[in-house]
Design a protein around this motif. Structure first.
Motif, PDB file in Angstrom:
ATOM      1  N   LYS A   1     -17.866  80.714 -72.182  1.00 11.33           N
ATOM      2  CA  LYS A   1     -17.885  81.160 -70.995  1.00 11.33           C
ATOM      3  C   LYS A   1     -17.871  82.731 -70.617  1.00 11.33           C
ATOM      4  O   LYS A   1     -17.992  83.270 -69.568  1.00 11.33           O
ATOM      5  CB  LYS A   1     -16.952  80.516 -69.812  1.00 11.33           C
ATOM      6  N   SER A   2     -17.579  83.579 -71.758  1.00  8.59           N
ATOM      7  CA  SER A   2     -17.389  84.915 -71.747  1.00  8.59           C
ATOM      8  C   SER A   2     -18.605  85.590 -71.497  1.00  8.59           C
ATOM      9  O   SER A   2     -19.485  85.016 -72.054  1.00  8.59           O
ATOM     10  CB  SER A   2     -16.414  85.423 -73.033  1.00  8.59           C
ATOM     11  N   GLU A   3     -18.770  86.751 -70.829  1.00  7.17           N
ATOM     12  CA  GLU A   3     -19.923  87.350 -70.531  1.00  7.17           C
ATOM     13  C   GLU A   3     -20.678  88.073 -71.935  1.00  7.17           C
ATOM     14  O   GLU A   3     -21.707  87.682 -71.953  1.00  7.17           O
ATOM     15  CB  GLU A   3     -19.273  88.748 -69.756  1.00  7.17           C
ATOM     16  N   THR A   4     -19.741  88.233 -72.835  1.00  4.54           N
ATOM     17  CA  THR A   4     -20.256  88.878 -74.083  1.00  4.54           C
ATOM     18  C   THR A   4     -21.284  87.884 -74.994  1.00  4.54           C
ATOM     19  O   THR A   4     -22.000  87.800 -75.335  1.00  4.54           O
ATOM     20  CB  THR A   4     -19.368  89.134 -75.084  1.00  4.54           C
TER      21      THR A   4
ATOM     22  N   PHE B   1     -24.287  86.872 -72.770  1.00  4.94           N
ATOM     23  CA  PHE B   1     -25.246  87.681 -72.996  1.00  4.94           C
ATOM     24  C   PHE B   1     -25.975  87.688 -74.400  1.00  4.94           C
ATOM     25  O   PHE B   1     -27.116  87.753 -74.479  1.00  4.94           O
ATOM     26  CB  PHE B   1     -24.834  89.364 -72.818  1.00  4.94           C
ATOM     27  N   PHE B   2     -25.142  87.516 -75.278  1.00  5.27           N
ATOM     28  CA  PHE B   2     -25.616  87.255 -76.880  1.00  5.27           C
ATOM     29  C   PHE B   2     -26.826  86.104 -77.012  1.00  5.27           C
ATOM     30  O   PHE B   2     -27.992  86.255 -77.381  1.00  5.27           O
ATOM     31  CB  PHE B   2     -24.605  86.860 -77.704  1.00  5.27           C
ATOM     32  N   PHE B   3     -26.263  85.008 -76.217  1.00  3.54           N
ATOM     33  CA  PHE B   3     -27.242  83.736 -76.343  1.00  3.54           C
ATOM     34  C   PHE B   3     -28.449  83.884 -75.391  1.00  3.54           C
ATOM     35  O   PHE B   3     -29.581  83.504 -75.675  1.00  3.54           O
ATOM     36  CB  PHE B   3     -26.522  82.573 -75.843  1.00  3.54           C
ATOM     37  N   MET B   4     -28.405  84.743 -74.319  1.00  2.00           N
ATOM     38  CA  MET B   4     -29.608  85.222 -73.631  1.00  2.00           C
ATOM     39  C   MET B   4     -30.373  85.841 -74.350  1.00  2.00           C
ATOM     40  O   MET B   4     -31.743  85.656 -74.260  1.00  2.00           O
ATOM     41  CB  MET B   4     -29.256  85.646 -72.437  1.00  2.00           C
TER      42      MET B   4
END
Length: 88
Positions: free
Chosen positions: A7-10, A13-16
């Motif tokens: 659930k972390s933002e990092t 973002f990586f998976f997006m």
């Protein structure tokens, strides 16, 4: 040391970004044209788009020998160099 969970933002973002890259790779693979011995081959759609003609017109040109083509396992391909010669 920072611990990342799903659930972390990092991580999100990586998976997006990874998903975007996979989409681009998929599009590139769909639009690629086969090569054989340095010769580039075009599909019906490629030639229709290049010459601004319909698939039916292209079929008539094949039927009357106006444009050279090869049939490989039922798929019709055109040598790019021969299509350019037809344009001249």
């Amino acid at each position: 040391m920072e611990v990342f969970d799903k659930k972390s933002e990092t991580i999100l973002f990586f998976f997006m970004e990874l998903e975007k890259m996979l989409d681009l790779i998929g599009k590139a693979l769909k639009s690629r044209t086969p090569h054989l011995n340095g010769e580039k081959f075009l599909t019906n759609r490629d030639v229709c788009d290049m010459l601004h003609v319909s698939a039916r017109t292209l079929q008539e040109w094949r039927k009357h020998g106006k444009i050279p083509f090869i049939r490989l396992k039922g798929k019709i391909l055109y040598k790019q160099s021969e299509v350019f010669k037809c344009l001249e």
